[in-house]
Design an enzyme around this catalytic site. Structure first.
Site, PDB file in Angstrom:
ATOM      1  CG  HIS A  59      18.867   7.066  12.759  1.00 54.31           C
ATOM      2  ND1 HIS A  59      17.750   6.721  11.705  1.00 54.31           N
ATOM      3  CD2 HIS A  59      18.672   6.298  13.540  1.00 54.31           C
ATOM      4  CE1 HIS A  59      17.085   5.833  12.273  1.00 54.31           C
ATOM      5  NE2 HIS A  59      17.405   5.207  13.408  1.00 54.31           N
ATOM      6  CE  LYS A  69      20.486  12.522   7.313  1.00 55.59           C
ATOM      7  NZ  LYS A  69      20.200  11.858   8.699  1.00 55.59           N
ATOM      8  CE1 TYR A 129      14.404  10.860   4.723  1.00 54.74           C
ATOM      9  CE2 TYR A 129      16.683  10.923   4.716  1.00 54.74           C
ATOM     10  CZ  TYR A 129      15.476  10.245   4.836  1.00 54.74           C
ATOM     11  OH  TYR A 129      15.663   8.932   5.278  1.00 54.74           O
ATOM     12  CG  ASP A 167      15.451   3.641  15.274  1.00 59.41           C
ATOM     13  OD1 ASP A 167      14.801   4.334  14.449  1.00 59.41           O
ATOM     14  OD2 ASP A 167      16.755   3.720  14.991  1.00 59.41           O
TER      15      ASP A 167
HETATM   16  C1  LIG Z   1      18.212   5.689   5.097  1.00 59.24           C
HETATM   17  C2  LIG Z   1      18.700   4.551   3.999  1.00 59.24           C
HETATM   18  C3  LIG Z   1      17.865   3.315   4.043  1.00 59.24           C
HETATM   19  N1  LIG Z   1      18.147   2.287   3.272  1.00 59.24           N
HETATM   20  C4  LIG Z   1      17.261   1.028   3.283  1.00 59.24           C
HETATM   21  C5  LIG Z   1      18.077   0.133   4.573  1.00 59.24           C
HETATM   22  C6  LIG Z   1      16.984  -0.653   5.115  1.00 59.24           C
HETATM   23  O1  LIG Z   1      17.046  -1.870   4.341  1.00 59.24           O
HETATM   24  C7  LIG Z   1      15.659   0.197   4.892  1.00 59.24           C
HETATM   25  C8  LIG Z   1      15.330   1.022   5.945  1.00 59.24           C
HETATM   26  O2  LIG Z   1      16.473   1.325   6.689  1.00 59.24           O
HETATM   27  P1  LIG Z   1      16.539   2.247   8.028  1.00 59.24           P
HETATM   28  O3  LIG Z   1      15.726   1.336   9.065  1.00 59.24           O
HETATM   29  O4  LIG Z   1      18.055   2.770   8.472  1.00 59.24           O
HETATM   30  O5  LIG Z   1      15.707   3.471   7.748  1.00 59.24           O
HETATM   31  P2  LIG Z   1      15.091   4.624   8.825  1.00 59.24           P
HETATM   32  O6  LIG Z   1      15.151   4.468   9.992  1.00 59.24           O
HETATM   33  O7  LIG Z   1      14.260   5.410   8.047  1.00 59.24           O
HETATM   34  O8  LIG Z   1      16.694   5.618   8.714  1.00 59.24           O
HETATM   35  C9  LIG Z   1      16.507   6.710   8.226  1.00 59.24           C
HETATM   36  O9  LIG Z   1      16.188   7.531   9.339  1.00 59.24           O
HETATM   37  C10 LIG Z   1      16.473   9.025   9.561  1.00 59.24           C
HETATM   38  C11 LIG Z   1      15.247   9.789   9.680  1.00 59.24           C
HETATM   39  C12 LIG Z   1      17.388   9.482   8.884  1.00 59.24           C
HETATM   40  O10 LIG Z   1      17.689  10.774   8.779  1.00 59.24           O
HETATM   41  C13 LIG Z   1      18.486   8.667   7.888  1.00 59.24           C
HETATM   42  O11 LIG Z   1      18.106   9.183   6.457  1.00 59.24           O
HETATM   43  C14 LIG Z   1      18.207   7.205   8.180  1.00 59.24           C
HETATM   44  O12 LIG Z   1      18.818   6.979   9.346  1.00 59.24           O
HETATM   45  O13 LIG Z   1      16.249   1.018   4.014  1.00 59.24           O
HETATM   46  C15 LIG Z   1      18.466   2.726   1.855  1.00 59.24           C
HETATM   47  O14 LIG Z   1      18.881   1.579   0.976  1.00 59.24           O
HETATM   48  N2  LIG Z   1      19.068   3.947   1.801  1.00 59.24           N
HETATM   49  C16 LIG Z   1      19.050   5.169   2.794  1.00 59.24           C
HETATM   50  O15 LIG Z   1      19.281   5.923   2.496  1.00 59.24           O
END
Ligand SMILES: Cc1cn([C@H]2C[C@H](O)[C@@H](COP(=O)(O)OP(=O)(O)O[C@H]3O[C@H](C)C(=O)[C@H](O)[C@H]3O)O2)c(=O)[nH]c1=O
Length: 187
Positions: A59, A69, A129, A167
């Site tokens: 991402h 980050k 992070y 993903d």
């Molecule tokens: C990233 C993020 C997510 N969210 C909420 C949005 C969704 O409702 C839930 C899960 O989000 P997401 O599926 O995008 O989370 P990850 O798959 O862990 O995404 C992260 O994964 C990789 C490791 C990254 O470096 C980024 O920070 C980010 O893309 O958390 C938020 O409210 N704030 C945030 O900063």
């Protein structure tokens, strides 16, 4: 530690131990800025991944909401990857992969212009992070974790990683627009 790919930095904050345990300055702007240049951290994330072999990535956020980050593992262990997506970079498409764990206390600095992802190595792995731009879903972008052009040797299980629906359907690296331009003077 720096890498052949210019930008990412791996370091281990000191742990000042005594009979009670330890104190560690896990975040210091003045110390970090010596290596990263001017820094403005605006958000801190904490994620829990219950299963070993959970993979989140790859991402990044598109400009103007691009994020640098600073990643650390506070429980468990993860293989953490940064992919150079700066068009014109001599290391475009290449990646750095490091093991971060509560045990090794390492931290990984990933500048803007890199896609980020990690695969957990233990159950109940938690990452914290710091981010230099706020979360912006409209600017959320991704690259397929298993893209053959990136050839990342993820340490997931034989039956594949645990992935979010998002993903499982990220675009191929070859389709990536030029979100970031590389310049030699970049920190
Ligand atoms: C990233 C993020 C997510 N969210 C909420 C949005 C969704 O409702 C839930 C899960 O989000 P997401 O599926 O995008 O989370 P990850 O798959 O862990 O995404 C992260 O994964 C990789 C490791 C990254 O470096 C980024 O920070 C980010 O893309 O958390 C938020 O409210 N704030 C945030 O900063």
């Amino acid at each position: 530690m720096r890498f052949e790919i210019e930008g990412p930095i791996l370091f281990t904050p000191l742990r000042h131990g005594d009979e009670r345990g330890f104190v560690s300055e896990t975040f210091s702007v003045r110390r970090l800025e010596q290596h990263t240049g001017p820094l403005s951290v605006v958000q801190d994330n904490h994620t829990l991944s219950r299963a070993a072999g959970t993979l989140r990535g790859l991402h990044f956020q598109a400009p103007p909401m691009a994020q640098a980050k600073l990643v650390r593992v506070v429980r468990g262990a993860a293989y953490d990857v940064a992919v150079d997506i700066r068009v014109g970079s001599p290391t475009y498409g290449r990646h750095v992969g490091v093991e971060l764990s509560a045990a090794n206390w390492r931290q990984f600095w990933i500048p803007k212009g890199f896609a980020h992802g990690f695969c957990t190595l233990e159950p109940d792995t938690e990452l914290e992070y710091k981010l230099t731009s706020y979360y912006s879903p409209e600017h959320d972008r991704g690259i397929a974790w298993d893209d053959p052009d990136l050839a990342i040797a993820w340490p997931h299980k034989a039956d594949g990683p645990l992935l979010s629906a998002k993903d499982r359907t990220q675009p191929a690296f070859s389709t990536l627009p030029a979100y970031f331009q590389w310049s030699p003077s970049q920190k």
